[in-house]
Design an enzyme around this catalytic site. Structure first.
Site, PDB file in Angstrom:
ATOM      1  N   ARG A 174      -7.842  -4.792  -2.194  1.00 42.24           N
ATOM      2  CA  ARG A 174      -7.492  -3.332  -1.486  1.00 42.24           C
ATOM      3  C   ARG A 174      -8.421  -2.851  -0.583  1.00 42.24           C
ATOM      4  O   ARG A 174      -9.579  -2.982  -0.648  1.00 42.24           O
ATOM      5  CB  ARG A 174      -6.892  -2.278  -2.636  1.00 42.24           C
ATOM      6  CG  ARG A 174      -5.909  -2.871  -3.517  1.00 42.24           C
ATOM      7  CD  ARG A 174      -5.521  -1.760  -4.478  1.00 42.24           C
ATOM      8  NE  ARG A 174      -4.493  -2.466  -5.490  1.00 42.24           N
ATOM      9  CZ  ARG A 174      -4.731  -3.050  -6.500  1.00 42.24           C
ATOM     10  NH1 ARG A 174      -6.023  -3.512  -6.850  1.00 42.24           N
ATOM     11  NH2 ARG A 174      -3.837  -3.489  -7.424  1.00 42.24           N
ATOM     12  N   HIS A 227      -4.124 -10.589   0.110  1.00 42.98           N
ATOM     13  CA  HIS A 227      -4.002 -11.582  -0.872  1.00 42.98           C
ATOM     14  C   HIS A 227      -4.954 -12.833  -0.407  1.00 42.98           C
ATOM     15  O   HIS A 227      -5.118 -13.221   0.854  1.00 42.98           O
ATOM     16  CB  HIS A 227      -2.576 -12.078  -0.850  1.00 42.98           C
ATOM     17  CG  HIS A 227      -1.836 -10.825  -1.403  1.00 42.98           C
ATOM     18  ND1 HIS A 227      -1.964  -9.927  -2.112  1.00 42.98           N
ATOM     19  CD2 HIS A 227      -0.575 -10.685  -0.683  1.00 42.98           C
ATOM     20  CE1 HIS A 227      -0.987  -8.991  -2.325  1.00 42.98           C
ATOM     21  NE2 HIS A 227      -0.086  -9.336  -1.180  1.00 42.98           N
TER      22      HIS A 227
END
Length: 421
Positions: free
Chosen positions: A303, A120
Site C-alpha cells: 500500500r 501487487h
C-alpha cells in the site's frame, strides 16, 4: 460438485448493504467489503453446507462480524477438501503446476469509499518478500505484514454496476497537463521532477517524493492542492475527473499525500459488463461500484496510502512500475451462443459470463479442471459427466471438481464461471 459458501471480509471501505442486498439479505452492522469464494488460507470457502445454501451466510451478517475471521465453521473447509485429493479436485496438471492449490480466488467486491492506493508483486517478489517476513518472525495475521503468501496477484475486475478506479501512471506529458494551472507549491514541485526527466524515472521520483518519510508533504500542502482542484473545477479544468477524484479522496482521507498522487494516475470507468486486467506492479485504487474480481490465489498487497492499514513505502517503490500505461480493458470472446470468456494473460484464471435465455435447451459449458460456477440472477440445472446434478439458484455458488468432467446447463439467467485456462 459441491455448493459452497463464501467468506465475508469486513474492511473499512466496504458497504454494509450492497453485497447483502445482492443476496436478498438485510444490511449488516459492519462493512461488508468483499465475499471470497475460493480456497485461500486466510478465508477458505465452506463446502458441504447443503444444496440450498446461498453463497453468503445470513449468520455471517447477524453475528456482528464475529464470524468474519473465524475458520470455516459449519461445513468443510474447501482448502482442506482440495488438499485431501488435489489430483481429483484440481487435475494432475493443475495440482502439479500450482502446488496443490486452487490457483484462483473469486470475489464480490463493494467499495463504498476508495480503496488504498496499492500494488501487487510478481511471483518472485512475493516469494522473496514472504520468506523475508517469515525470517523476521512477523505473524501472518500481523498488522505490519505485507506478504501473506508466496504468490503473485494479477487480477481482473468485472463491473456489475458502474465501476470507477485509478489505474497506472499517465504519460509524463499528460501529467504535466493535468498539473498545469494548479497554483499550489506541492504540484509545482511534482511537475519539476517530471520536467527534469520527462520519462518513467521522473514519474518515479515525483511519486516517491509524496511517499518517502523525508519528503512526504504534510496535511497543509495537501489541503492546498485539494482547494486548487476544487477551484479549477468551476473553471476550465484540463481533467475534471481528476479534480473531482481529488475531492472524493480528500473527503475520506484528509491530508493523505495519496490524494495528490492520484493526479499522476489514469482515471477509468467501467460500464456494467466491462472488465479490466491489472498486472503485477501496476499501481491502482478502486474507487466506487460493485463488481466481481478474479485473481491469482493471493492476498499480497503493498500500500502507498489512502488507508489506515500498514503502508510499506520502501517495498512498494521496489515493486511499482512507473512506465506510462493505459488501463488494460479486456473484451470477452464469444465461444458459444451462451458463453463469453475474458482471457487474462496469466495461467491462473479465466472468467466466463453465461447467459441463458432458453429454458428448454441444454448447453454444454466450455472449460474443464476446477471451476466455480455462481448465479448472478436466475436459476439453472447443472449436470456434470460424473453423474451429479444440482439446481443453482440466484446467489448460489458451486465448486466443480476436475474429475466431475464437462458440465451441462439448462435454465434462465446470468451466471459466471471461474476456471483455469
Amino acid at each position: 460438485m459441491h455448493v459452497i459458501q463464501g467468506r465475508v471480509r469486513d474492511y473499512d471501505w466496504g458497504s454494509p448493504d450492497l453485497i447483502p442486498r445482492f443476496f436478498g439479505l438485510p444490511p449488516a452492522d459492519f462493512p461488508v467489503a468483499e465475499l471470497w469464494l475460493g480456497a485461500h488460507r486466510a478465508a477458505p470457502a465452506r463446502c458441504d453446507v447443503g444444496a440450498g445454501a446461498r453463497a453468503l451466510s445470513r449468520q455471517d451478517l447477524s453475528d456482528g462480524g464475529q464470524g468474519v475471521r473465524s475458520r470455516a465453521g459449519a461445513g468443510a473447509d474447501l482448502r482442506d477438501y482440495i488438499a485431501a485429493d488435489p489430483q481429483g479436485s484440481l487435475s494432475a496438471a493443475v495440482a502439479k503446476h500450482h502446488g496443490g492449490e486452487l490457483p484462483f480466488l473469486l470475489k464480490l467486491i463493494a467499495p463504498a469509499q476508495p480503496l488504498s492506493l496499492q500494488v501487487h508483486p510478481s511471483t518472485e517478489q512475493a516469494r522473496v518478500g514472504y520468506q523475508r517476513e517469515n525470517a523476521k518472525g512477523i505473524e501472518l495475521d500481523a498488522w505490519d505484514r505485507s506478504y501473506k503468501d508466496e504468490n503473485h496477484k494479477p487480477e481482473l475486475v468485472y463491473a456489475i454496476t458502474k465501476f470507477d478506479a485509478l489505474v497506472g501512471f499517465r504519460t509524463p506529458r499528460r501529467i504535466l497537463g493535468v498539473l498545469e494551472g494548479l497554483d499550489a507549491r506541492l504540484t509545482q514541485e511534482i511537475a519539476e521532477y517530471i520536467r527534469k526527466e520527462p520519462n518513467a524515472h521522473g514519474v518515479r521520483n515525483a511519486f516517491a517524493s509524496l511517499l518517502l518519510e523525508d519528503s512526504r508533504p504534510g496535511a497543509d500542502p495537501v489541503a492546498e492542492v485539494v482547494e486548487a482542484c476544487a477551484e479549477r473545477l468551476t473553471k476550465d479544468s484540463p481533467s475534471p475527473r481528476a479534480d473531482d477524484m481529488v475531492g472524493t479522496l480528500a473527503a475520506h482521507y484528509p491530508g493523505d499525500p495519496g490524494i495528490v498522487a492520484s493526479l499522476l494516475l489514469n482515471p477509468v470507468t467501467l460500464k456494467p459488463g466491462e472488465a479490466m486486467f491489472t498486472p503485477a506492479g501496476t499501481v491502482h485504487a478502486y474507487a466506487a461500484g460493485f463488481g466481481l474480481e478474479i485473481m491469482a490465489n493471493s492476498d499480497n498487497v503493498l500500500r502507498a496510502g489512502l488507508t489506515n492499514k500498514f503502508v510499506d513505502v520502501k517495498e512498494l517503490l521496489a515493486v511499482v512500475e512507473t512506465v506510462a500505461a493505459p488501463p488494460i480493458r479486456i473484451a470477452p470472446e464469444r465461444i458459444s451462443p451462451i458463453q463469453s470468456t475474458f482471457y487474462a494473460p496469466v495461467d491462473d484464471f479465466e472468467l466466463s459470463i453465461i447467459e441463458l435465455r432458453n429454458a428448454g435447451r441444454t448447453y454444454r459449458l466450455s472449460g474443464g479442471g476446477p471451476r466455480i460456477i455462481a448465479s448472478l440472477d436466475g436459476a439453472a440445472d447443472l449436470w456434470v459427466e460424473s453423474g451429479q446434478h444440482l439446481l443453482v439458484n440466484t446467489g448460489q455458488a458451486v465448486f466443480v471438481r476436475a474429475d466431475d468432467g464437462p458440465a451441462k446447463v439448462r435454465g434462465i439467467g446470468r451466471f459466471v464461471q471461474a476456471s483455469v485456462p
